[in-house]
Design a protein around this motif. Structure first.
Motif, PDB file in Angstrom:
ATOM      1  N   HIS A  26      31.130  33.131  34.181  1.00  0.00           N
ATOM      2  CA  HIS A  26      30.633  34.497  33.972  1.00  0.00           C
ATOM      3  C   HIS A  26      29.418  34.715  34.864  1.00  0.00           C
ATOM      4  CE1 HIS A  26      29.720  37.832  30.742  1.00  0.00           C
ATOM      5  NE2 HIS A  26      29.690  38.300  31.989  1.00  0.00           N
ATOM      6  N   CYS A  27      29.604  35.403  35.974  1.00  0.00           N
ATOM      7  CA  CYS A  27      28.504  35.728  36.883  1.00  0.00           C
ATOM      8  C   CYS A  27      28.903  36.926  37.739  1.00  0.00           C
ATOM      9  CB  CYS A  27      28.111  34.532  37.748  1.00  0.00           C
ATOM     10  SG  CYS A  27      29.448  33.833  38.731  1.00  0.00           S
ATOM     11  N   HIS A  28      27.894  37.533  38.373  1.00  0.00           N
ATOM     12  CA  HIS A  28      28.115  38.802  39.061  1.00  0.00           C
ATOM     13  C   HIS A  28      27.498  38.814  40.459  1.00  0.00           C
ATOM     14  CE1 HIS A  28      29.560  40.745  35.347  1.00  0.00           C
ATOM     15  NE2 HIS A  28      28.673  39.972  34.755  1.00  0.00           N
ATOM     16  N   THR A  29      28.062  39.657  41.317  1.00  0.00           N
ATOM     17  CA  THR A  29      27.550  39.837  42.675  1.00  0.00           C
ATOM     18  C   THR A  29      27.261  41.323  42.910  1.00  0.00           C
ATOM     19  OG1 THR A  29      29.657  40.324  43.797  1.00  0.00           O
ATOM     20  CG2 THR A  29      29.117  37.995  43.425  1.00  0.00           C
ATOM     21  N   LEU A  30      26.864  41.612  44.136  1.00  0.00           N
ATOM     22  CA  LEU A  30      26.628  43.000  44.525  1.00  0.00           C
ATOM     23  C   LEU A  30      27.896  43.858  44.444  1.00  0.00           C
ATOM     24  CD1 LEU A  30      24.297  42.469  47.621  1.00  0.00           C
ATOM     25  CD2 LEU A  30      23.663  43.566  45.464  1.00  0.00           C
ATOM     26  N   CYS A  31      29.047  43.223  44.298  1.00  0.00           N
ATOM     27  CA  CYS A  31      30.289  43.978  44.178  1.00  0.00           C
ATOM     28  C   CYS A  31      30.388  44.714  42.841  1.00  0.00           C
ATOM     29  CB  CYS A  31      31.492  43.074  44.381  1.00  0.00           C
ATOM     30  SG  CYS A  31      31.622  42.409  46.065  1.00  0.00           S
ATOM     31  N   SER A  32      29.515  44.379  41.891  1.00  0.00           N
ATOM     32  CA  SER A  32      29.364  45.227  40.701  1.00  0.00           C
ATOM     33  C   SER A  32      27.877  45.418  40.460  1.00  0.00           C
ATOM     34  CB  SER A  32      30.109  44.672  39.481  1.00  0.00           C
ATOM     35  OG  SER A  32      29.579  43.449  39.032  1.00  0.00           O
ATOM     36  N   ASP A  57      32.840  40.042  38.336  1.00  0.00           N
ATOM     37  CA  ASP A  57      32.298  41.381  38.523  1.00  0.00           C
ATOM     38  C   ASP A  57      33.059  42.372  37.657  1.00  0.00           C
ATOM     39  OD1 ASP A  57      30.181  41.014  40.376  1.00  0.00           O
ATOM     40  OD2 ASP A  57      31.642  40.721  41.985  1.00  0.00           O
ATOM     41  N   HIS A  58      32.369  43.429  37.257  1.00  0.00           N
ATOM     42  CA  HIS A  58      32.987  44.430  36.389  1.00  0.00           C
ATOM     43  C   HIS A  58      34.066  45.214  37.142  1.00  0.00           C
ATOM     44  CE1 HIS A  58      30.032  44.058  33.107  1.00  0.00           C
ATOM     45  NE2 HIS A  58      29.170  43.782  34.065  1.00  0.00           N
ATOM     46  N   HIS A  59      35.278  45.129  36.628  1.00  0.00           N
ATOM     47  CA  HIS A  59      36.400  45.921  37.151  1.00  0.00           C
ATOM     48  C   HIS A  59      36.556  45.763  38.671  1.00  0.00           C
ATOM     49  CE1 HIS A  59      37.077  47.884  33.281  1.00  0.00           C
ATOM     50  NE2 HIS A  59      35.767  47.856  33.161  1.00  0.00           N
ATOM     51  N   SER A  60      36.391  44.556  39.147  1.00  0.00           N
ATOM     52  CA  SER A  60      36.492  44.322  40.592  1.00  0.00           C
ATOM     53  C   SER A  60      36.891  42.873  40.863  1.00  0.00           C
ATOM     54  CB  SER A  60      35.140  44.609  41.260  1.00  0.00           C
ATOM     55  OG  SER A  60      35.172  44.255  42.630  1.00  0.00           O
ATOM     56  N   LEU A  61      37.645  42.698  41.933  1.00  0.00           N
ATOM     57  CA  LEU A  61      37.951  41.366  42.462  1.00  0.00           C
ATOM     58  C   LEU A  61      37.518  41.280  43.927  1.00  0.00           C
ATOM     59  CD1 LEU A  61      39.263  38.694  41.475  1.00  0.00           C
ATOM     60  CD2 LEU A  61      41.419  39.508  42.458  1.00  0.00           C
ATOM     61  N   GLU A  62      36.697  42.230  44.325  1.00  0.00           N
ATOM     62  CA  GLU A  62      36.299  42.344  45.720  1.00  0.00           C
ATOM     63  C   GLU A  62      35.584  41.095  46.228  1.00  0.00           C
ATOM     64  OE1 GLU A  62      33.498  45.281  48.517  1.00  0.00           O
ATOM     65  OE2 GLU A  62      33.926  45.798  46.428  1.00  0.00           O
ATOM     66  N   ALA A  63      34.804  40.448  45.379  1.00  0.00           N
ATOM     67  CA  ALA A  63      34.025  39.291  45.821  1.00  0.00           C
ATOM     68  C   ALA A  63      34.881  38.046  46.014  1.00  0.00           C
ATOM     69  CB  ALA A  63      32.912  38.989  44.824  1.00  0.00           C
ATOM     70  N   TYR A  64      36.021  37.978  45.341  1.00  0.00           N
ATOM     71  CA  TYR A  64      36.806  36.737  45.307  1.00  0.00           C
ATOM     72  C   TYR A  64      37.148  36.192  46.695  1.00  0.00           C
ATOM     73  CZ  TYR A  64      40.727  33.590  44.409  1.00  0.00           C
ATOM     74  OH  TYR A  64      41.586  32.518  44.399  1.00  0.00           O
ATOM     75  N   PRO A  65      37.769  36.964  47.594  1.00  0.00           N
ATOM     76  CA  PRO A  65      38.103  36.387  48.908  1.00  0.00           C
ATOM     77  C   PRO A  65      36.861  36.058  49.738  1.00  0.00           C
ATOM     78  CG  PRO A  65      38.552  38.749  48.876  1.00  0.00           C
ATOM     79  CD  PRO A  65      38.249  38.352  47.470  1.00  0.00           C
ATOM     80  N   LEU A  66      35.779  36.792  49.530  1.00  0.00           N
ATOM     81  CA  LEU A  66      34.552  36.523  50.278  1.00  0.00           C
ATOM     82  C   LEU A  66      33.906  35.219  49.828  1.00  0.00           C
ATOM     83  CD1 LEU A  66      33.094  40.155  50.218  1.00  0.00           C
ATOM     84  CD2 LEU A  66      34.429  39.061  52.038  1.00  0.00           C
ATOM     85  N   VAL A  67      33.908  34.994  48.528  1.00  0.00           N
ATOM     86  CA  VAL A  67      33.386  33.734  47.997  1.00  0.00           C
ATOM     87  C   VAL A  67      34.253  32.570  48.447  1.00  0.00           C
ATOM     88  CG1 VAL A  67      32.907  32.419  45.895  1.00  0.00           C
ATOM     89  CG2 VAL A  67      32.293  34.834  46.011  1.00  0.00           C
ATOM     90  N   GLN A  68      35.584  32.749  48.386  1.00  0.00           N
ATOM     91  CA  GLN A  68      36.488  31.676  48.802  1.00  0.00           C
ATOM     92  C   GLN A  68      36.307  31.341  50.276  1.00  0.00           C
ATOM     93  OE1 GLN A  68      38.870  29.877  46.634  1.00  0.00           O
ATOM     94  NE2 GLN A  68      38.250  28.638  48.404  1.00  0.00           N
TER      95      GLN A  68
END
Length: 217
Positions: A26-32, A57-68
């Protein structure tokens, strides 16, 4: 043979001491609403030595490929990197109370999750907890009730209602005091964990980080 999610074996290892140094789901980035870029969060995860984590992130998967991608960079440079699981924090209504659900380990391109990855809370029937859990599980993910003791309704009622709807688990170990350095709230979390065991729930843990460190909120 029914599908057994590989994340289950990881969550079965969760205890009061596995977060924040081993697991963080459970953690968040600028994507939410977090403060770290996805790349900076990945750097933090490697620096801490995490073994498994998910960005939720809330209602987002935008960070996933960037983190990977950033983790792949660290791996190519010879560093040990954690296993990254897909994750999203989804709002829904359970027992007439707005709650959050951690969708973990789901297929990132599955159409069932599309309505919940548009950056904002859905409306209508899709906002119901039953619909959210159905979508997460249809995408071969796990649905866990986030921070059960943070809502206006008693966690026992919410967790039992979640169990009846087929939730897979609950976020058992959580810092309800939101201290600078994460520490589970001992008495509350122990009661949540006891009920989770009674309900045969998977248990998760996470810092719910919104700041510049994965070691605190």
């Amino acid at each position: 043979m029914p599908f057994k999610h590989p994340l289950r074996a990881v969550l079965e290892q969760v205890t009061a001491t596995t977060c924040p140094k081993r697991f963080n789901f459970h953690c968040h980035t600028l994507c939410s609403d977090g403060s770290l870029t996805p790349e900076a969060l990945a750097d933090e995860a490697v620096k801490i030595g995490l073994e498994h984590f998910a960005v939720t992130d809330h209602h987002s998967l935008e960070a996933y490929p960037l983190v990977q991608k950033r983790l792949d960079y660290h791996r190519s440079a010879g560093s040990n990197v954690p296993k990254l699981w897909t994750g999203t924090e989804v709002s829904c209504v359970l027992e007439n109370c707005l709650v959050h659900v951690l969708a973990l380990g789901y297929e990132p391109n599955h159409g069932a999750m599309e309505p919940y990855l548009q950056g904002d809370t859905v409306v209508g029937e899709q906002l119901g907890a039953a619909a959210v859990v159905e979508a997460i599980q249809a995408a071969n993910g796990l649905a866990l009730l986030a921070h059960p003791a943070r809502y206006r309704i008693n966690f026992k009622l919410l967790m039992r209602a979640a169990s009846e709807l087929g939730f897979d688990g609950a976020e058992t170990w959580y810092d309800y005091e939101m201290q600078p350095r994460w520490r589970p709230s001992e008495h509350v979390c122990e009661r949540v964990a006891d009920l989770a065991m009674d309900l045969n729930f998977l248990q998760s843990c996470g810092t719910d980080s919104h700041g510049l460190s994965l070691l605190g909120r």
